[in-house]
Design a protein around this motif. Structure first.
Motif, PDB file in Angstrom:
ATOM      1  N   SER A  80      15.148  -5.235  -4.404  1.00 37.84           N
ATOM      2  CA  SER A  80      14.751  -3.978  -3.846  1.00 37.84           C
ATOM      3  C   SER A  80      14.255  -3.415  -5.213  1.00 37.84           C
ATOM      4  N   LEU A  81      13.273  -2.277  -5.215  1.00 40.98           N
ATOM      5  CA  LEU A  81      12.888  -1.764  -6.461  1.00 40.98           C
ATOM      6  C   LEU A  81      13.400  -0.307  -6.159  1.00 40.98           C
ATOM      7  N   THR A  82      14.251   0.086  -5.435  1.00 38.38           N
ATOM      8  CA  THR A  82      14.999   1.309  -5.145  1.00 38.38           C
ATOM      9  C   THR A  82      15.513   1.758  -6.474  1.00 38.38           C
ATOM     10  N   GLY A 136      -4.044   1.608  -6.192  1.00 32.59           N
ATOM     11  CA  GLY A 136      -3.499   2.089  -4.900  1.00 32.59           C
ATOM     12  C   GLY A 136      -2.822   0.881  -4.113  1.00 32.59           C
ATOM     13  N   ARG A 137      -3.370  -0.302  -4.293  1.00 27.62           N
ATOM     14  CA  ARG A 137      -2.768  -1.556  -3.737  1.00 27.62           C
ATOM     15  C   ARG A 137      -1.384  -1.670  -4.430  1.00 27.62           C
ATOM     16  N   TRP A 141       4.778  -1.184  -4.313  1.00 31.36           N
ATOM     17  CA  TRP A 141       5.723  -0.633  -5.051  1.00 31.36           C
ATOM     18  C   TRP A 141       6.568   0.091  -4.059  1.00 31.36           C
ATOM     19  N   ARG A 142       5.816   1.068  -3.237  1.00 29.41           N
ATOM     20  CA  ARG A 142       6.575   1.788  -2.344  1.00 29.41           C
ATOM     21  C   ARG A 142       7.306   0.875  -1.209  1.00 29.41           C
ATOM     22  N   ALA A 143       6.644  -0.072  -0.700  1.00 26.79           N
ATOM     23  CA  ALA A 143       7.195  -0.917   0.256  1.00 26.79           C
ATOM     24  C   ALA A 143       8.466  -1.501   0.077  1.00 26.79           C
ATOM     25  N   ARG A 144       8.525  -1.732  -1.382  1.00 27.32           N
ATOM     26  CA  ARG A 144       9.699  -2.371  -1.967  1.00 27.32           C
ATOM     27  C   ARG A 144      10.784  -1.391  -2.378  1.00 27.32           C
TER      28      ARG A 144
END
Length: 322
Positions: A2-4, A27-28, A33-36
């Motif tokens: 996770s990138l939390t 943007g991709r 990044w946000r999905a993780r």
């Protein structure tokens, strides 16, 4: 992993004059990044159009960040995408960011550190610098619709459907002219023009297309005529045999690199006096269905749609080893 709690800052540029190409491809990275679980912020040298394009993908701040290097990077990773970057600024940013990625299309400067993503199908530069170069079309971050596009239609015996796309903004106003040229060169084909609310007689105007609609058009066409920017990577992913037309100097690496790699045709720059003859010649070069089949297969093999994942996996690895 996770990138939390991990923060990504994107430093880029875009507006009605320069287009939104840098914002779109960054943007991709922001989406992935946000999905993780990570957080994303943007600093954009641009106008309201660029701000709006990025606002759903993190917090957005407008500003000439190239002139304010000392308070620019407050994140775990910075991604920098700008044609205005110079070696001095690149070095200062690399010194301030815990990890940094530079997007590079033109190999115009040397880097003092960080990762350098060079997705154009041209070799890595021979000059030594401090960057680690990640080269080739598999590193191109594609929009989500092109990660797994619709299945390619069977190759037709003749060219019956032609897709014309002159980039996101058609800055040179070429779409109608190119479509008319194609209608004369291929009188039996249906010519479909992206981005045009009004189209020349006998041409189907498609207006502004969503990414999903664009992918559908690319997979359904027998031949594409395209500006030689980032759209070429999407066309390759969809397996569309393509005649490329340069509409800006920064597209020359694509014009030169794609023909030997997959067989796309280089029709030269938009202002060539023999443009119509070049376009007609490109169509002729891809007329044979066996040629189009081979080009399509090579193009899909060259771009796998995993460029954004590939880079973020690489960045994640640094924390797994810390």
């Amino acid at each position: 992993m996770s990138l939390t709690g991990r923060r990504l800052m994107i430093l880029t540029e875009g507006d009605r004059r320069r287009g939104l190409g840098h914002v779109v491809r960054c943007g991709r990275y922001a989406e992935e990044w946000r999905a993780r679980g990570g957080e994303v912020s943007w600093r954009i040298d641009g106008d309201d159009l660029a701000m709006k394009a990025a606002e759903r993908l993190g917090t957005v701040e407008a500003g000439d960040w190239l002139r304010a290097p000392d308070d620019t990077v407050d994140a775990d990773v910075a991604i920098v995408d700008s044609y205005a970057l110079d070696p001095k600024m690149a070095r200062r940013l690399a010194d301030r960011a815990p990890a940094i990625v530079f997007m590079d299309d033109l190999q115009r400067i040397a880097y003092s550190g960080g990762l350098v993503v060079h997705p154009a199908p041209t070799p890595a530069p021979l000059r030594p610098d401090g960057g680690e170069w990640l080269c080739g079309p598999t590193w191109q971050p594609l929009r989500t619709a092109f990660v797994r596009p619709p299945s390619r239609v069977a190759v037709a015996r003749r060219i019956g459907r032609v897709f014309v796309v002159m980039g996101g903004s058609d800055a040179q106003g070429l779409g109608g002219r190119v479509a008319e040229t194609l209608a004369r060169a291929l009188p039996e084909a249906e010519i479909r023009l992206a981005g045009a609310d009004e189209a020349p007689s006998g041409v189907v105007g498609l207006g502004r297309l969503t990414a999903e609609s664009m992918a559908a058009e690319m997979t359904a066409c027998d031949l594409a005529i395209s500006a030689a920017g980032q759209t070429v990577f999407e066309l390759a992913r969809c397996g569309a045999p393509t005649v490329m037309l340069g509409v800006a100097e920064n597209q020359r690496p694509n014009l030169e690199g794609w023909p030997p790699l997959v067989g796309f045709v280089n029709a030269g720059m938009w202002d060539a006096p023999d443009l119509e003859a070049r376009l007609a010649g490109g169509c002729e070069a891809l007329h044979d269905p066996q040629v189009r089949q081979a080009v399509s297969a090579r193009a899909m093999a060259a771009v796998d749609g995993q460029g954004a994942n590939r880079l973020i996996d690489r960045l994640e690895a640094r924390w797994r080893t810390d």
